[in-house]
Design a protein around this motif. Structure first.
Motif, short mmCIF file in Angstrom:
data_model
loop_
_atom_site.label_atom_id
_atom_site.label_comp_id
_atom_site.label_asym_id
_atom_site.label_seq_id
_atom_site.Cartn_x
_atom_site.Cartn_y
_atom_site.Cartn_z
N PRO A 92 36.85 21.62 -21.20
CA PRO A 92 36.77 22.26 -22.52
C PRO A 92 38.07 22.11 -23.32
O PRO A 92 38.04 21.93 -24.53
CB PRO A 92 36.50 23.73 -22.20
CG PRO A 92 36.73 23.90 -20.75
CD PRO A 92 36.56 22.56 -20.11
N ALA A 93 39.18 22.14 -22.58
CA ALA A 93 40.46 22.00 -23.28
C ALA A 93 40.58 20.61 -23.88
O ALA A 93 41.04 20.43 -25.01
CB ALA A 93 41.61 22.28 -22.33
N LEU A 94 40.16 19.62 -23.08
CA LEU A 94 40.20 18.23 -23.57
C LEU A 94 39.33 18.09 -24.81
O LEU A 94 39.72 17.43 -25.79
CB LEU A 94 39.65 17.30 -22.49
CG LEU A 94 40.66 16.57 -21.60
CD1 LEU A 94 39.91 15.65 -20.66
CD2 LEU A 94 41.66 15.79 -22.43
N GLU A 230 40.30 30.09 -25.91
CA GLU A 230 38.98 29.45 -25.85
C GLU A 230 38.15 29.99 -24.70
O GLU A 230 36.96 30.26 -24.84
CB GLU A 230 39.13 27.93 -25.69
CG GLU A 230 39.41 27.22 -26.99
CD GLU A 230 39.95 25.81 -26.76
OE1 GLU A 230 40.36 25.19 -27.73
OE2 GLU A 230 40.00 25.37 -25.58
N GLY A 231 38.83 30.15 -23.56
CA GLY A 231 38.12 30.67 -22.38
C GLY A 231 37.53 32.05 -22.68
O GLY A 231 36.36 32.32 -22.41
N SER A 232 38.36 32.89 -23.30
CA SER A 232 37.91 34.25 -23.59
C SER A 232 36.76 34.22 -24.59
O SER A 232 35.79 34.96 -24.46
CB SER A 232 39.06 35.07 -24.16
OG SER A 232 40.15 35.03 -23.28
N VAL A 236 32.93 35.54 -24.15
CA VAL A 236 32.32 36.53 -25.03
C VAL A 236 31.18 35.92 -25.84
O VAL A 236 30.06 36.42 -25.86
CB VAL A 236 33.37 37.14 -25.98
CG1 VAL A 236 32.71 38.05 -26.99
CG2 VAL A 236 34.42 37.89 -25.17
N GLY A 237 31.49 34.78 -26.48
CA GLY A 237 30.54 34.22 -27.43
C GLY A 237 29.42 33.45 -26.76
O GLY A 237 28.29 33.46 -27.24
#
Lengths: 383, 376, 325
Positions: A92-94, A230-232, A236-237
């Motif tokens: 996801p970071a990439l 982003e992880g958080s 949540v989303g």
């Protein structure tokens, strides 16, 4: 602990209400960009002869690529420092980095006054190696390609091109290494860009020789913070399992970076004897204080054993740090930038809408890929 | 006084009544007065009691008088002779010698306190003023004597006003302007070498009509005539602004009628109405700059006869920078309500989303915690 | 890889960076041998703006019109349509020339043709060039990508981009020697110099202009001096009483020196000229850049280390992955 993680598309409906809203924002930006290309930069932006760089450069490129440093810091953590447990965070970071950089590059083209000459950056007869801009330009362009290559396995996986994926993975380490080198270079150089502007940059931000150090430190901090953010948000989303346990592992390095940053930043200001300007009550002084507070919040949160146990405080620290890093760059490039004479600048509505549209495109792209491609780690049964 | 009288005056002047009225209105316009003042002026001129004028000539060349003689709508000698009572003028007086001197004394006595004293030429002060004598008396004594009973004193010409040619270095006669001799009196200066006749005439008519002097500047020059820089009204000004200059007499630029600044034109530091009124009533740019010679600054103290003829002028721009851009002109668009609102909305969205996420993360963690607790 | 290894990599990179850099540090660039420029004497300027007009004529630029109808040039600042402008300082009643209090003074703003030009240093595509002979800073729009870094890096805000055009370009004073004009090459003076009526702006080699400036500053106020028009030693000149000069030649040392220099009757900051250190910002920037990237040694060293560790971790991951399967 296994280094091997399974990834899967999270599925679900693509066209949702937020998706439509973001699409509308993106569409507005596209329309405005048509106007920009038909009537020139002045038709859409408030750029002027004193402020050649507005939020398109400072937000879309300088801050935007800083936000897109998640891929960089995770590559550094996972592949160079060999901390395999963070592997689930990489894809996801990439993806975010890929969008951040390619849209940053697009932003650069849009902002470029003579974009059709863009190729001259790659023309050896014209390249000027004294120019920080050349290095930033080439590195950003190269890194966008590297990011794409690093992300290719996801696409191969999706289309079950296993042969290709295997072949690529054999040489992927080369791209990973380059993918660490390039951001190290250009993220530090984003700071060096300011050196040549000399006295136009407020003394609170004109650190001359230390600019690259401060820039790369903030880039790394932004990278780690965006991973947590982003992880958080995914938790949540998109109702993904919490990654707080992984995020917690990053605290030590963020804290170390923060301490390093404070030492260099304040040491430099004290050495140059300009810290007094912080309390001058001017816009610049107040913005500096706000920036310091925003940097201090994560340092306090991350130093409290009690608070870091809770994911929400981690998120608060991350958001504060994101704002701090962004504000540092905004301050250095715009708020602390004074060309003298009577020049003033504030972004126009259209200019803001384009930047907002670009962020919308980033989020849209992110949603599209995590829903359709194997980006996020497979949810465990209990989630 | 009625129209009939006006008619008579017009006849006396040898002009039609209509021409006479036009003249008066024209003079009023020169003075910057309303057309109604022209009528007032016409009546004043028509008054049979014409004001007496005593004209004394010191170190002068008679250029001022010659210039006056060349005004011709209607011809100025008519006006000088018929509208005012020119009781003494060395060049124009009919009597000569003792008779002339007697006429002067008679007029002064008769009109004591009411006559107008006009002086042309500078006053030599060296060696008791012996370098200019009239009737065996230094001119300075004549001037002082006449000034005593004068209602108004007018210095005509650059010599009387600033010293002029006779005062140019090394100033052998210690030539002195009239107002330096009559320091306790208001002396109106009509400088010029020669001065424009209409500047003199208008001043006199103002005096005759209203009984007062026209408004004067800090050098006691009538403002209506000396209120503006020649440079500001010069027909060659566009060439100056465009950087087109004659560099030598007869060169291409000179033939083209370019600006004469580089030849030493003093227009930029000299106040006078030459470009507007011109000379000799022939029109067509009949004034020094108009015919291709740089202005030499005769109406300006310290310029004409003092500065080199081809020395560059200091350009005087009255409170100059009003039409120039300042050092730091505002450029750029500041914050607009729309932009601020949009930025606020973005900030709000970020903070709001964070707040919601923080809340939900807290909830999720709490439930996870309780799950773990119940499991254990 | 443990932390020690990691630190080693970082350390070696830093070491290479610092050692390679020492040799690359550079000071200000030297003045070109035949550097030409202009000397602007604010005390002589009468604000006629003939130079502004001529500049527009030579460079074929339109009048700047504000608020519609006016027919003359109303430029207030340098812009893509105005490469040269006369501005006025005014204080209080604005009556006395060259006086900082209750006075006024003019200043001509245009490219200073820096000896160590920031715009040349920062241009990624060498569109800004400093002529090695004359030192004239020129611009090549065919190479320019329009990034406007030159605008940001110019201490005088000289290069201007045409924001209001779909295909705008950077505009700046090229001392009337750009292609198609080439007045200097033809032995002419720059347009603004040619038309200056008072010799407030004269052309010449930087050396002779500096000497002229020093001669003027040495004058006693009120002393007569023959001011040349157009060039030092020109046959056209005029005698004028010297004003009370402020003892400072702007551009002699500022930011490594400029080829267009200014003398005035008041401090340069009053006239909108910035305070600059003697060391050019370009030299600091290039020193930093070449310290890090000199010969690309540091990046190469760093890449070698990165490749080594990346390969090792990838292999480990593969192995473990295979084990799992």
């Amino acid at each position: 602990m296994s280094h091997h993680h399974e990834h899967a598309p999270i599925g679900g409906r693509l066209i949702t209400l937020p998706f439509l809203f973001l699409s509308a924002l993106a569409l507005i930006a596209v329309v405005l960009l048509v106007e920009r290309f038909m009537y020139g930069l002045g038709a859409v932006t408030n750029l002027n002869d004193g402020f050649p760089w507005g939020i398109w450069v400072v937000y879309d490129i300088v801050v935007g690529t800083g936000f897109a440093c998640g891929g960089y810091v995770l590559a550094l953590t996972v592949y160079i420092a060999n901390k395999g447990k963070y592997h689930p965070l990489v894809r996801p970071a990439l993806l975010a980095s890929l969008f951040g950089y390619s849209l940053g590059g697009l932003g650069a083209i849009v902002d470029m006054g003579r974009y059709w000459n863009f190729y001259q950056m790659f023309n050896p007869a014209q390249q000027n190696f004294n120019s920080v801009m050349l290095e930033v330009g080439l590195c950003v362009a190269a890194y966008s390609i590297v990011l794409f290559i690093e992300f290719l396995p996801v696409i191969f996986e999706k289309f079950r091109a296993d042969e290709w994926k295997k072949k690529l993975e054999k040489i992927l380490f080369i791209f990973i290494a380059i993918g660490v080198l390039l951001p190290t270079m250009h993220q530090s150089s984003l700071g060096s860009l300011l050196i040549a502007m000399g006295g136009k940059v407020h003394p609170l931000w004109q650190s001359a020789y230390l600019m690259p150090v401060l820039a790369i430190t903030t880039a790394m901090m932004l990278g780690f913070s965006i991973v947590i953010f982003e992880g958080s948000m995914a938790t949540v989303g998109l109702r993904q399992p919490s990654e707080t346990h992984l995020h917690r592992g990053l605290i030590k390095v963020i804290r170390a970076l923060l301490v390093l940053f404070f030492i260099v930043r304040l040491g430099d200001l004290l050495y140059r004897g300009v810290l007094g300007a912080a309390f001058s009550g001017t816009l610049q002084g107040n913005m500096f204080l706000l920036e310091m507070v925003l940097f201090l919040i994560p340092l306090v949160v991350l130093s409290s054993a009690n608070l870091v146990r809770q994911g929400r405080f981690l998120l608060i620290a991350a958001v504060s740090l994101l704002l701090a890093g962004a504000l540092y760059r905004f301050n250095a490039f715009l708020i602390g930038f004074d060309p003298g004479a009577g020049y003033i600048y504030f972004p126009s509505v259209k200019e803001l809408l384009v930047s907002i549209g670009i962020v919308a495109i980033e989020i849209l792209g992110y949603l599209f890929f995590v829903k359709m491609f194997p980006v996020l780690p497979k949810a465990h049964a209990h989630a | 006084m009625n129209n009939n009288e006006l008619q008579q005056v017009a006849e006396r002047l040898g002009v039609s009544r209509r021409t006479f009225m036009k003249f008066c209105t024209g003079v009023a316009a020169t003075l910057g007065l309303s057309a109604g003042a022209g009528v007032q002026m016409a009546h004043a001129i028509a008054n049979p009691r014409r004001p007496a004028v005593i004209w004394l000539s010191a170190q002068e060349c008679t250029g001022c008088t010659e210039s006056l003689l060349r005004a011709n709508h209607p011809s100025l000698e008519h006006l000088i002779l018929d509208l005012v009572s020119l009781d003494y003028h060395e060049t124009l007086s009919v009597p000569a010698g003792h008779a002339a001197e007697e006429a002067k004394q008679h007029s002064m006595k008769e009109n004591w306190g009411k006559y107008v004293l006009v002086v042309d030429g500078s006053i030599p002060m060296k060696d008791g003023g012996i370098y200019c004598k009239v009737a065996g008396k230094p001119i300075v004594d004549h001037v002082r004597e006449a000034a005593e009973g004068a209602a108004a004193i007018i210095s005509i010409g650059s010599c009387a006003a600033w010293g002029g040619v006779p005062s140019a270095g090394p100033n052998p006669t210690e030539a002195t302007p009239v107002d330096k001799v009559l320091t306790d009196k208001t002396v109106v200066n009509i400088p010029g070498c020669p001065p424009n006749p209409y500047n003199f005439l208008s001043t006199v008519l103002h005096l005759v009509t209203f009984g007062t002097l026209p408004e004067l500047d800090h050098l006691n020059r009538p403002k209506f005539a000396y209120g503006r820089l020649i440079h500001e009204n010069c027909e060659r000004r566009p060439h100056f602004d465009a950087g087109r200059f004659a560099l030598e007499f007869g060169d291409e630029g000179h033939k083209q009628g370019f600006c004469l600044y580089k030849l030493g034109c003093k227009g930029p530091e000299t106040y006078a109405n030459c470009p507007a009124v011109e000379f000799g009533d022939v029109g067509g740019g009949a004034w020094p700059v108009g015919v291709g010679h740089p202005c030499f600054g005769c109406t300006e103290q310290g310029v004409g006869f003092e500065k080199g003829i081809h020395q560059l002028a200091d350009v005087i721009t009255v409170t100059p920078p009003t039409t120039f851009p300042g050092i730091a002109e505002p450029v750029g668009q500041g914050v607009t309500p729309g932009a601020a609102a949009l930025l606020g909305a973005v900030g709000g969205a970020v903070l709001g989303a964070t707040a919601v996420a923080v809340k939900q993360l807290g909830k999720a963690e709490a439930s996870e915690q309780s799950d773990n607790d119940s499991q254990s | 890889m443990n932390r020690r290894d990691f630190l080693k990599v970082a350390g070696s990179g830093a070491l290479i960076a610092t050692t390679s850099g020492a040799a690359e540090a550079r000071g200000n660039l030297p003045v070109p041998d035949n550097a030409v420029g202009m000397l602007y004497d604010s005390t002589l300027c009468i604000g006629c703006r003939a130079c502004v007009y001529k500049c527009k004529e030579v460079n074929d630029m339109p009048n700047v019109v504000r608020d519609g109808e006016v027919q003359w040039d109303q430029a207030e600042e340098l812009s893509g349509d105005t490469l040269n402008i006369i501005k006025a300082y005014k204080q209080g009643t604005g009556e006395t020339k060259n006086s900082a209090v209750d006075g006024f003074a003019f200043i001509k703003r245009n490219c200073m043709h820096c000896v160590d030009a920031g715009c040349v240093s920062v241009c990624p595509v060498s569109a800004m060039q400093k002529d090695p002979e004359t030192g004239i800073v020129s611009h090549n729009p065919d190479a320019c990508i329009g990034c406007r870094y030159c605008v940001a890096a110019c201490p005088y805000n000289v290069p201007k981009y045409e924001y209001d055009e779909a295909f705008g370009q950077i505009q700046k004073c090229q001392l009337c020697n750009q292609k198609g004009v080439e007045r200097i090459n033809k032995g002419l003076n720059p347009g603004c110099v040619e038309v200056c009526p008072t010799g407030a702006n004269i052309f010449g080699t930087r050396e002779e202009l500096l000497q002229e400036a020093k001669r003027r500053l040495a004058l006693k106020p009120g002393e007569d001096y023959t001011y040349p028009l157009e060039r030092v030693g020109s046959t056209y000149g005029h005698v004028k009483a010297a004003p009370d000069y402020t003892q400072h030649i702007f551009g002699e040392h500022e930011g490594g020196g400029t080829q267009v220099m200014v003398i005035a009757g008041m401090e340069h900051t009053k006239l909108g000229l910035p305070d600059l250190p003697e060391r050019s910002y370009a030299s600091v920037s290039e020193t930093v850049q070449h310290t890090i990237y000199g010969g690309m040694l540091a990046p190469a060293g760093l890449l070698a280390g990165l490749l080594y560790f990346a390969r090792r971790s990838c292999k480990e991951t593969d192995k473990e992955g295979e084990d799992e399967v």
